[in-house]
Design a protein around this motif. Structure first.
Motif, PDB file in Angstrom:
ATOM      1  N   ALA A  90       0.835  -1.208   0.000  1.00  0.00           N
ATOM      2  CA  ALA A  90       0.000   0.000   0.000  1.00  0.00           C
ATOM      3  C   ALA A  90       0.867   1.253   0.000  1.00  0.00           C
ATOM      4  CB  ALA A  90      -0.930  -0.017   1.213  1.00  0.00           C
ATOM      5  N   PHE A  91       1.949   1.228   0.763  1.00  0.00           N
ATOM      6  CA  PHE A  91       2.873   2.361   0.811  1.00  0.00           C
ATOM      7  C   PHE A  91       3.521   2.589  -0.546  1.00  0.00           C
ATOM      8  CE2 PHE A  91       7.149   4.093   1.692  1.00  0.00           C
ATOM      9  CZ  PHE A  91       6.803   5.260   2.340  1.00  0.00           C
ATOM     10  N   SER A  92       3.946   1.516  -1.188  1.00  0.00           N
ATOM     11  CA  SER A  92       4.575   1.622  -2.506  1.00  0.00           C
ATOM     12  C   SER A  92       3.619   2.232  -3.519  1.00  0.00           C
ATOM     13  CB  SER A  92       5.036   0.240  -2.976  1.00  0.00           C
ATOM     14  OG  SER A  92       6.002  -0.293  -2.100  1.00  0.00           O
ATOM     15  N   ASP A  93       2.351   1.834  -3.448  1.00  0.00           N
ATOM     16  CA  ASP A  93       1.345   2.419  -4.340  1.00  0.00           C
ATOM     17  C   ASP A  93       1.183   3.916  -4.076  1.00  0.00           C
ATOM     18  OD1 ASP A  93       0.887  -0.006  -5.530  1.00  0.00           O
ATOM     19  OD2 ASP A  93      -0.916  -0.466  -4.380  1.00  0.00           O
ATOM     20  N   ALA A  94       1.233   4.291  -2.790  1.00  0.00           N
ATOM     21  CA  ALA A  94       1.001   5.691  -2.420  1.00  0.00           C
ATOM     22  C   ALA A  94       2.105   6.612  -2.905  1.00  0.00           C
ATOM     23  CB  ALA A  94       0.848   5.809  -0.902  1.00  0.00           C
ATOM     24  N   VAL A  95       3.339   6.100  -3.015  1.00  0.00           N
ATOM     25  CA  VAL A  95       4.473   6.943  -3.435  1.00  0.00           C
ATOM     26  C   VAL A  95       4.889   6.659  -4.876  1.00  0.00           C
ATOM     27  CG1 VAL A  95       5.287   7.056  -1.054  1.00  0.00           C
ATOM     28  CG2 VAL A  95       6.254   5.335  -2.600  1.00  0.00           C
ATOM     29  N   ALA A  96       4.095   5.874  -5.586  1.00  0.00           N
ATOM     30  CA  ALA A  96       4.481   5.416  -6.929  1.00  0.00           C
ATOM     31  C   ALA A  96       4.682   6.559  -7.915  1.00  0.00           C
ATOM     32  CB  ALA A  96       3.435   4.440  -7.463  1.00  0.00           C
ATOM     33  N   GLY A  97       3.986   7.671  -7.719  1.00  0.00           N
ATOM     34  CA  GLY A  97       4.096   8.772  -8.662  1.00  0.00           C
ATOM     35  C   GLY A  97       5.308   9.648  -8.457  1.00  0.00           C
ATOM     36  N   GLN A  98       6.102   9.385  -7.417  1.00  0.00           N
ATOM     37  CA  GLN A  98       7.264  10.200  -7.116  1.00  0.00           C
ATOM     38  C   GLN A  98       8.518   9.637  -7.789  1.00  0.00           C
ATOM     39  OE1 GLN A  98       7.717  10.984  -2.867  1.00  0.00           O
ATOM     40  NE2 GLN A  98       5.535  10.610  -2.537  1.00  0.00           N
ATOM     41  N   ASP A  99       9.399  10.528  -8.168  1.00  0.00           N
ATOM     42  CA  ASP A  99      10.659  10.130  -8.784  1.00  0.00           C
ATOM     43  C   ASP A  99      11.698   9.892  -7.684  1.00  0.00           C
ATOM     44  OD1 ASP A  99      12.629   9.599 -10.631  1.00  0.00           O
ATOM     45  OD2 ASP A  99      13.130  11.717 -10.948  1.00  0.00           O
ATOM     46  N   HIS A 100      12.114   8.659  -7.492  1.00  0.00           N
ATOM     47  CA  HIS A 100      13.065   8.283  -6.454  1.00  0.00           C
ATOM     48  C   HIS A 100      12.622   8.816  -5.083  1.00  0.00           C
ATOM     49  CE1 HIS A 100      15.681   6.877  -9.607  1.00  0.00           C
ATOM     50  NE2 HIS A 100      15.694   8.064 -10.177  1.00  0.00           N
ATOM     51  N   PRO A 101      11.510   8.322  -4.563  1.00  0.00           N
ATOM     52  CA  PRO A 101      10.978   8.831  -3.300  1.00  0.00           C
ATOM     53  C   PRO A 101      11.937   8.633  -2.128  1.00  0.00           C
ATOM     54  CG  PRO A 101       9.881   6.787  -3.927  1.00  0.00           C
ATOM     55  CD  PRO A 101      10.711   7.210  -5.094  1.00  0.00           C
ATOM     56  N   LEU A 102      11.969   9.640  -1.263  1.00  0.00           N
ATOM     57  CA  LEU A 102      12.724   9.540  -0.014  1.00  0.00           C
ATOM     58  C   LEU A 102      11.850   8.829   1.008  1.00  0.00           C
ATOM     59  CD1 LEU A 102      14.111  13.198   0.210  1.00  0.00           C
ATOM     60  CD2 LEU A 102      15.297  11.172  -0.679  1.00  0.00           C
ATOM     61  N   VAL A 103      12.391   7.782   1.621  1.00  0.00           N
ATOM     62  CA  VAL A 103      11.598   6.960   2.533  1.00  0.00           C
ATOM     63  C   VAL A 103      12.297   6.856   3.885  1.00  0.00           C
ATOM     64  CG1 VAL A 103      10.688   4.638   2.970  1.00  0.00           C
ATOM     65  CG2 VAL A 103      10.539   5.633   0.676  1.00  0.00           C
ATOM     66  N   VAL A 104      11.517   7.047   4.947  1.00  0.00           N
ATOM     67  CA  VAL A 104      12.018   6.893   6.308  1.00  0.00           C
ATOM     68  C   VAL A 104      11.026   6.021   7.073  1.00  0.00           C
ATOM     69  CG1 VAL A 104      12.615   8.039   8.472  1.00  0.00           C
ATOM     70  CG2 VAL A 104      13.181   9.128   6.292  1.00  0.00           C
ATOM     71  N   GLU A 105      11.552   4.987   7.717  1.00  0.00           N
ATOM     72  CA  GLU A 105      10.705   4.145   8.568  1.00  0.00           C
ATOM     73  C   GLU A 105      10.916   4.529  10.019  1.00  0.00           C
ATOM     74  OE1 GLU A 105       9.892  -0.502   9.900  1.00  0.00           O
ATOM     75  OE2 GLU A 105      11.456  -0.062   8.413  1.00  0.00           O
ATOM     76  N   ILE A 106       9.816   4.717  10.740  1.00  0.00           N
ATOM     77  CA  ILE A 106       9.867   5.029  12.163  1.00  0.00           C
ATOM     78  C   ILE A 106       9.770   3.728  12.957  1.00  0.00           C
ATOM     79  CG2 ILE A 106       8.658   6.157  14.074  1.00  0.00           C
ATOM     80  CD1 ILE A 106       7.636   8.222  12.114  1.00  0.00           C
ATOM     81  N   GLY A 107      10.721   3.518  13.854  1.00  0.00           N
ATOM     82  CA  GLY A 107      10.672   2.364  14.736  1.00  0.00           C
ATOM     83  C   GLY A 107      10.658   1.028  14.021  1.00  0.00           C
ATOM     84  N   PRO A 108      11.710   0.672  13.298  1.00  0.00           N
ATOM     85  CA  PRO A 108      11.713  -0.590  12.554  1.00  0.00           C
ATOM     86  C   PRO A 108      11.723  -1.834  13.424  1.00  0.00           C
ATOM     87  CG  PRO A 108      13.885   0.416  12.509  1.00  0.00           C
ATOM     88  CD  PRO A 108      12.962   1.425  13.122  1.00  0.00           C
ATOM     89  N   GLY A 109      12.167  -1.703  14.678  1.00  0.00           N
ATOM     90  CA  GLY A 109      12.171  -2.863  15.563  1.00  0.00           C
ATOM     91  C   GLY A 109      13.046  -3.965  15.012  1.00  0.00           C
ATOM     92  N   THR A 110      12.458  -5.146  14.781  1.00  0.00           N
ATOM     93  CA  THR A 110      13.215  -6.300  14.290  1.00  0.00           C
ATOM     94  C   THR A 110      13.084  -6.475  12.782  1.00  0.00           C
ATOM     95  OG1 THR A 110      11.335  -7.729  14.862  1.00  0.00           O
ATOM     96  CG2 THR A 110      13.096  -7.517  16.488  1.00  0.00           C
ATOM     97  N   GLY A 111      12.638  -5.429  12.084  1.00  0.00           N
ATOM     98  CA  GLY A 111      12.733  -5.411  10.624  1.00  0.00           C
ATOM     99  C   GLY A 111      11.608  -6.040   9.840  1.00  0.00           C
ATOM    100  N   SER A 112      10.447  -6.230  10.440  1.00  0.00           N
ATOM    101  CA  SER A 112       9.337  -6.861   9.720  1.00  0.00           C
ATOM    102  C   SER A 112       8.932  -6.068   8.487  1.00  0.00           C
ATOM    103  CB  SER A 112       8.134  -7.036  10.653  1.00  0.00           C
ATOM    104  OG  SER A 112       8.408  -7.983  11.653  1.00  0.00           O
ATOM    105  N   LEU A 113       8.840  -4.752   8.612  1.00  0.00           N
ATOM    106  CA  LEU A 113       8.552  -3.904   7.461  1.00  0.00           C
ATOM    107  C   LEU A 113       9.812  -3.642   6.642  1.00  0.00           C
ATOM    108  CD1 LEU A 113       6.195  -1.198   9.053  1.00  0.00           C
ATOM    109  CD2 LEU A 113       5.512  -3.062   7.537  1.00  0.00           C
ATOM    110  N   THR A 114      10.921  -3.477   7.331  1.00  0.00           N
ATOM    111  CA  THR A 114      12.176  -3.095   6.679  1.00  0.00           C
ATOM    112  C   THR A 114      12.596  -4.093   5.611  1.00  0.00           C
ATOM    113  OG1 THR A 114      12.799  -2.334   8.906  1.00  0.00           O
ATOM    114  CG2 THR A 114      14.475  -2.188   7.179  1.00  0.00           C
ATOM    115  N   ARG A 115      12.422  -5.372   5.882  1.00  0.00           N
ATOM    116  CA  ARG A 115      12.896  -6.388   4.939  1.00  0.00           C
ATOM    117  C   ARG A 115      12.115  -6.366   3.627  1.00  0.00           C
ATOM    118  NH1 ARG A 115      10.098 -11.668   5.588  1.00  0.00           N
ATOM    119  NH2 ARG A 115      12.001 -12.625   4.793  1.00  0.00           N
TER     120      ARG A 115
END
Length: 356
Positions: A90-115
Motif C-alpha cells: 500500500a505504501f509503494s502504491d502511495a508513493v508510486a508517482g514520485q521520482d526516487h521517493p525519499l523513505v524513512v521508517e519510524i521504529g523498525p524494531g526487528t525489521g518486519s517492514l524493513t525487509r
C-alpha cells in the motif's frame, strides 16, 4: 473340507491412469508464495492482482531476536509477514508517482517492514531509539549504519532528511503511548513530509479521520485535516495476533497525504494550540463557557454565532477564524506549526489522553 471363500476374495480398486499426453490434476492446492500472493480484495474492475513481486531481504540467521520487547518503549513487534507485506504494498502504491521517493521508517524494531521496504527503496533510512534493534538490523539485514538514525523520533528534524525540496515519505508501526505526539510532530513539519502511513490503535484512527459533528472529532482530527490534501484514509485493521507481545486492542493502518499549503494563516501557532485545547478539554460545554478564560469582553459579542456551539460542531478551518477572534491576527503570515508548539520532550502534549 470346505474352503472358506471369503478368505480368498481379492478387493479390486480401480486406478485411474492418465491418457497419453495428459496429466492428472493435483488433489491439493499449491502453496502460494507470500511474496506473490493474491489479495482477496478486488480492484474496481473486479480483477484480483498479486500484491508484490519484490523478494524480501533474507535474514542471515534465525528471525527470532534474542531480546524481548521493552514495555518502557511501548514496543509491540510486528511478526506477521502477510500484514507487513500488505502495508508495504500500500505504501509503494502511495508513493508510486514520485521520482526516487525519499523513505524513512519510524521504529523498525526487528525489521518486519524493513525487509520488504529495502528491495524497493534501497536508500531508505530508519529512525530507531533502541540500540538492540539497531544491532539486529545491522547483523541480520546487513543494513548500513549510515542509514540508521539512532534517536527519539520526536527529536527528528524532518527538514534535515528532505533533499533539494523533495519531501520525505514516512512509514511505521508506532508505539501506542506516543502515537498522538508522533503524528502531531509530522503535522508540524508537514512542509517536509509528503505521504505518511502509520499504524495506531483503532480508536485513535477513528478520531484522526473523523469529520466535525461527530463524537470522535477532536484535536487530532482538526490538525490532521488542516495539514492534509484530503481526509486521512483508513486502509485496514490489524489483529492483535500479528504482534509480539500481543496487544489487547486492534490496530489500524492510516494513510496521510500531507499538504502544507492547506493551513497558511495569519495566526500564531501557540495561540491556535491554546484555543484547541481549551475548546476540546471541555468539549461538552458550549464555546462561550469553554474558552471564556481567553475572551477579553463579552463572549457572545466576540464569538457571535459560535458562542452557543460546541467544539465538535466547528470545521477545522473555523478554529483558525476562532483564534483570530480571540487573539487577533499576527502581522506576517504564520504557517501553523513552525513554532513547534506541539512537539516537546515530554510525552503528554495533549494533557488529556483520549480527548484529542
Amino acid at each position: 473340507m470346505r474352503r472358506n471363500l471369503h478368505s480368498s476374495v481379492l478387493l479390486y480398486i480401480p486406478v485411474l491412469l492418465p491418457l497419453h499426453g495428459q496429466r492428472l490434476l493435483p488433489t491439493h492446492q499449491p502453496r502460494i508464495s507470500p511474496i506473490c500472493r493474491v489479495d482477496n480484495s478486488t480492484l474496481d474492475d473486479g480483477n484480483r492482482r498479486p500484491l508484490s513481486n519484490h523478494a524480501p531481504v533474507s535474514f542471515k540467521s534465525s528471525r527470532r531476536p534474542s531480546f524481548n520487547a521493552k514495555q518502557s518503549l511501548g514496543q509491540n513487534f510486528l511478526v506477521d509477514d502477510s500484514v507487513a507485506l500488505r502495508m508495504v504494498d500500500a505504501f509503494s502504491d502511495a508513493v508510486a508517482g514520485q521520482d526516487h521517493p525519499l523513505v524513512v521508517e519510524i521504529g523498525p524494531g526487528t525489521g518486519s517492514l524493513t525487509r520488504f521496504l529495502l528491495p524497493r527503496f534501497p536508500n531508505m533510512k530508519v529512525v530507531e531509539i533502541d540500540q538492540r534493534c539497531i544491532d539486529y538490523l545491522e547483523e541480520h539485514l546487513s543494513m548500513p549504519g549510515e542509514q540508521i538514525l539512532h534517536r527519539d523520533v520526536l527529536d527528528v528534524n524532518w527538514a534535515e532528511l528532505s533533499e533539494h525540496g523533495r519531501r520525505v515519505n514516512v512509514i511505521g508501526n508506532l508505539p501506542f503511548y506516543i502515537v498522538s505526539q508522533i503524528m502531531l510532530s509530522l503535522f508540524e513539519q508537514s512542509k517536509h513530509v509528503n505521504v505518511a502511513m502509520l499504524t495506531m490503535q483503532k480508536e485513535v484512527a477513528e478520531r484522526v479521520t473523523s469529520t466535525h459533528q461527530r463524537k470522535a472529532y477532536g484535536i487530532l482530527s482538526v490538525m490532521a485535516q488542516l495539514h492534509s490534501v484530503a481526509l486521512p484514509k483508513i486502509l485496514f485493521d490489524i489483529p492483535g495476533s500479528a504482534f509480539r507481545p500481543r496487544p489487547d486492542v486492534t490496530s489500524t493502518v492510516v494513510q496521510f497525504n500531507l499538504d502544507r499549503s492547506q493551513i497558511t494563516s495569519n495566526v500564531s501557532g501557540q495561540h491556535f494550540r491554546t484555543v484547541l485545547k481549551a475548546a476540546f478539554q471541555q468539549r461538552r460545554k458550549v464555546l462561550r463557557n469553554s474558552v471564556k478564560a481567553l475572551v477579553a469582553g463579552d463572549p457572545d459579542e466576540i464569538l457571535g454565532e459560535w458562542a452557543s456551539k460546541r467544539a465538535e460542531q466547528l470545521a477545522p478551518y473555523e478554529f483558525i477564524e476562532l483564534t483570530k477572534k480571540l487573539f487577533g491576527s499576527v502581522g506576517d503570515i504564520d504557517e501553523l506549526g513552525d513554532s513547534f508548539v506541539w512537539t516537546k520532550p515530554q510525552h503528554n502534549l495533549l494533557d488529556f489522553p483520549g480527548k484529542g
